[in-house]
Design a protein around this motif. Sequence first.
Motif, PDB file in Angstrom:
ATOM      1  N   SER A   1       0.829  -1.205   0.000  1.00  0.00           N
ATOM      2  CA  SER A   1       0.000   0.000   0.000  1.00  0.00           C
ATOM      3  C   SER A   1       0.865   1.257   0.000  1.00  0.00           C
ATOM      4  CB  SER A   1      -0.922  -0.019   1.227  1.00  0.00           C
ATOM      5  OG  SER A   1      -1.615   1.203   1.367  1.00  0.00           O
ATOM      6  N   GLU A   2       1.932   1.257   0.820  1.00  0.00           N
ATOM      7  CA  GLU A   2       2.832   2.407   0.878  1.00  0.00           C
ATOM      8  C   GLU A   2       3.529   2.636  -0.466  1.00  0.00           C
ATOM      9  OE1 GLU A   2       3.967   4.784   3.643  1.00  0.00           O
ATOM     10  OE2 GLU A   2       1.835   4.300   3.617  1.00  0.00           O
ATOM     11  N   LYS A   3       3.911   1.555  -1.124  1.00  0.00           N
ATOM     12  CA  LYS A   3       4.573   1.677  -2.430  1.00  0.00           C
ATOM     13  C   LYS A   3       3.635   2.312  -3.447  1.00  0.00           C
ATOM     14  CE  LYS A   3       7.102  -0.965  -5.920  1.00  0.00           C
ATOM     15  NZ  LYS A   3       7.648  -2.290  -6.311  1.00  0.00           N
ATOM     16  N   LYS A   4       2.369   1.870  -3.461  1.00  0.00           N
ATOM     17  CA  LYS A   4       1.381   2.425  -4.385  1.00  0.00           C
ATOM     18  C   LYS A   4       1.132   3.897  -4.084  1.00  0.00           C
ATOM     19  CE  LYS A   4      -1.086  -1.886  -5.379  1.00  0.00           C
ATOM     20  NZ  LYS A   4      -2.364  -2.630  -5.222  1.00  0.00           N
ATOM     21  N   TYR A   5       1.082   4.246  -2.784  1.00  0.00           N
ATOM     22  CA  TYR A   5       0.849   5.642  -2.394  1.00  0.00           C
ATOM     23  C   TYR A   5       1.986   6.538  -2.901  1.00  0.00           C
ATOM     24  CZ  TYR A   5       0.642   9.832   0.482  1.00  0.00           C
ATOM     25  OH  TYR A   5       0.615  11.131   0.909  1.00  0.00           O
ATOM     26  N   LYS A   6       3.217   6.103  -2.706  1.00  0.00           N
ATOM     27  CA  LYS A   6       4.363   6.929  -3.097  1.00  0.00           C
ATOM     28  C   LYS A   6       4.485   7.034  -4.612  1.00  0.00           C
ATOM     29  CE  LYS A   6       6.989   6.315   1.160  1.00  0.00           C
ATOM     30  NZ  LYS A   6       8.233   5.836   1.802  1.00  0.00           N
ATOM     31  N   GLN A   7       4.150   5.960  -5.317  1.00  0.00           N
ATOM     32  CA  GLN A   7       4.165   6.022  -6.781  1.00  0.00           C
ATOM     33  C   GLN A   7       3.127   7.018  -7.287  1.00  0.00           C
ATOM     34  OE1 GLN A   7       3.565   1.850  -7.734  1.00  0.00           O
ATOM     35  NE2 GLN A   7       5.757   1.497  -8.026  1.00  0.00           N
TER      36      GLN A   7
END
Length: 441
Positions: A425-431
């Motif tokens: 989820s954090e990776k998707k948010y930062k992308q």
Amino acid sequence: MFIKNHTIQHPDGFLNKTPIFQFLLLSSVFALWSAAAALNDVLITQFRAIFDLSNFASALVQSAFYGAYFLVAIPASMVVKKASYKYAILLGLALYILGCLMFFPASLAGTYTMFLAAIFCIAIGLSFLETSCNTYSAMIGEPERATLRLNISHTINAMGYIVGLLLGKYLIFQEGVDVEHMMNTLTGADLEAFKIQVLQQTLEPYKWLVGVIATVATLIAITEYPNCKSEMNKKAVQPSFGETLTYLMGNKRFFKGIATQFAYVGMQVAVWSFTIRLALELDHNMVERDAANYLLYAFIMYFLGKLVANYLFTKTSQENVLMGYSAVGFACLIYVTFVHDFSAVWFAVGTSALFAPCWATIFASTLQSVDTRYTETAGGFVVMSIIGGAAIPVLQGLLADSIGMQPSFIVNAVCFSVVFFYFMSEKKYKQAFTYNAATNA
């Protein structure tokens, strides 16, 4: 102050550089609280035999320990907010010493509840330490190196687990003595004398800890530490606790971080709490002191996992590292759950390497999701999530009593999957954030 601070503080609370001596002394405190946590894993095995406890009842050691974190984390964050990080650390160390000293009357009383009270007092002190030190380690230097600093501190924290386990193994467990067997074979006065002897052994590591804690506290007291509190909006009215709570509860990223830390801490504590029991159940010829070797190996793997993670963080994003670690960790715990031979113990040991970067990275990631005005209180809430260490081991203990020790490890596999999905989820948010920033530029 005998040891001065020569750094410059920026308005956001971060510094122009990290004061090395102050940072290393601060990081030594991380090893002190992990040593106490490691001793709990030894005490669970010892108390289970001496007081004839179920797996559920013996896990109450962790409930007393981590329950104190839940109760004290917010008051501790208020102390940091009103006073300073240094004051909160010194108060935590003083309470830690008091808890260690309580083991003396507990060993004389010879009751499980007295030991739980001593452990609870130690944990109150450690709650002050974790609430202040984790946030302080992230703040005491340049902002872009906050996660790196926290991971370095937690590498030293990993060394504390090893030291604590060694103290427990050699000062509490007696060579060649199977406590559970002795409790089942001795009777009358011989049984009472043996119980008193074993309970007296629990004092030994805490005698050493008192001396070390007092030394560290003295060094911190005579050392000048930077404030590391945000001066931005200094003239503005500071948010009340109610405002802060409303803001944090409405912050979905922060809430996900709290839930993930709860699951992670619960899993780590549960696996380590029952590693010795797992080894004893899969090899009936083994005694407690020998079984403790496998927990020692687990702590060594935890330390090595920290070093590998610190290297990987220089090569790829923290989200990629944590997703990889948690995916492999999930597979290892599934193996422990379903493969019924002694190799399961080695997979439980190996899982500890995959725990290594979780706490520090989840903590830093969760704090990064909040405005700096709320940092101190937010740090307190993250530490409160350590209550997972009280809940998950008890849940696993209940399952172990009803369906068996190995099947109960499925609880921990589920927890590791929570860590995986959080960092996905954090990776998707930062992308998405990077894409939107580029689009609007």
